[in-house]
Design an enzyme around this catalytic site. Structure first.
Site, PDB file in Angstrom:
ATOM      1  CG  HIS A  40      -5.639  -2.662   1.270  1.00 52.98           C
ATOM      2  ND1 HIS A  40      -5.075  -2.379   0.046  1.00 52.98           N
ATOM      3  CD2 HIS A  40      -5.053  -1.789   2.155  1.00 52.98           C
ATOM      4  CE1 HIS A  40      -4.195  -1.402   0.168  1.00 52.98           C
ATOM      5  NE2 HIS A  40      -4.151  -1.035   1.433  1.00 52.98           N
ATOM      6  CB  SER A  55      -0.969  -0.059   1.183  1.00 54.77           C
ATOM      7  OG  SER A  55      -1.990   0.900   1.068  1.00 54.77           O
ATOM      8  CG  ASP A  74      -6.744  -4.106  -2.266  1.00 54.43           C
ATOM      9  OD1 ASP A  74      -7.416  -3.252  -1.659  1.00 54.43           O
ATOM     10  OD2 ASP A  74      -5.498  -4.120  -2.283  1.00 54.43           O
TER      11      ASP A  74
END
Length: 272
Positions: A252, A101, A224
């Site tokens: 995620h 991320s 995600d």
């Protein structure tokens, strides 16, 4: 927990070595996402990488205690500079770098600006540009903080679970309850986290990433919502020669939901 001062701020890091304590083993630097502690890697990824013979360094990005929170604010360039300085201070470079991320955002910008420090690159749950929904989410979360809105911890945990976990996980009552308990107990807030949220408001970097030369694998997670697979595919398409892998049935937090698949991919690629 060793602490090092880089760029005039205190960074907390963790240094894990393979059996025998060999610090000369190939080094892997793990870069965490927004709001997360570097300790999160120690649940699954650090043990797997250490067992595979790697020395593994993880750390708490600025904004997350016990590293300095830097309440005055910061941007992606500061986070990249911190990561580069950590590699240099620990004499790791060039090393293998994996991020998730926001951590993947840091890693790909590091590979572009300091190619001398990056050998191989693994980018999980990443993207190279804003899109309407993700941009709106970042701005809305910052606005909540700026207006002083403090939501109940139980409600924040539910929202976080629905945003970051796969329906497969959420449809299992036992797993859902366990995750809700963990998320409620570990919620992060403060000026440092607010600054990290701002990093999510990014320009389109697809053309720039054509300049990355490190061998790269992009790992996307099928369910995600924060960094959907098609945005990860765009990163892989932009970086010359990059590989792309889709891990099924996870959101995620895929590195926590499907650690065996993620660890297998990490070790296979970094050992190559």
């Amino acid at each position: 927990m060793p602490v090092i001062t880089v760029n005039d701020i205190r960074i907390n890091y963790y240094d894990s070595v393979p059996p025998g304590g060999e610090r000369s083993a190939p080094a892997v630097l793990l870069v965490m996402g927004s709001g997360g502690s570097g300790r999160a890697w120690h649940l699954h990824q650090v043990p797997a990488l250490v067992a595979a013979g790697f020395r593994v360094i993880s750390f708490d990005n600025r904004g997350i205690a016990p590293s300095e929170e830097c309440p005055g604010g910061f941007g992606i360039d500061d986070l990249v500079a911190d990561t580069a300085a950590l590699i240099e201070e620990l004499r790791l470079g060039p090393c293998q770098v994996a991020g998730i991320s926001m951590g993947a955002h840091i890693a790909q910008e590091l590979a572009l600006s300091r190619p001398d420090l990056v050998d191989r690159l693994v980018l999980m749950a990443t993207r190279a540009r804003p899109d309407a929904l993700r941009d709106a989410l970042c701005r809305a979360e910052m606005e909540l903080y700026d207006q002083g809105v403090r939501l109940p911890a139980a409600y924040e945990a539910v929202v976080q679970a629905m945003q970051n976990l796969s329906p497969r996980t959420l449809d299992d009552d036992r797993q859902a309850r366990d995750w809700l308990d963990v998320l409620e107990l570990t919620r992060v807030s403060g000026a440092g986290h607010r600054a990290q949220l701002g990093v999510g408001v990014m320009p389109d970097r697809r053309e720039a990433y054509r300049g990355i030369r490190a061998a790269t694998r992009v790992i996307a997670f099928q369910d995600d919502l924060i960094a959907p697979p098609h945005l990860g595919r765009e990163v892989a398409d932009a970086i010359p020669g990059a590989e792309y892998e889709l891990v099924p049935d996870c959101g995620h937090y895929g590195y926590l939901e499907s650690p065996d698949a993620v660890n297998k991919s990490l070790v296979e690629f970094l050992r190559r």
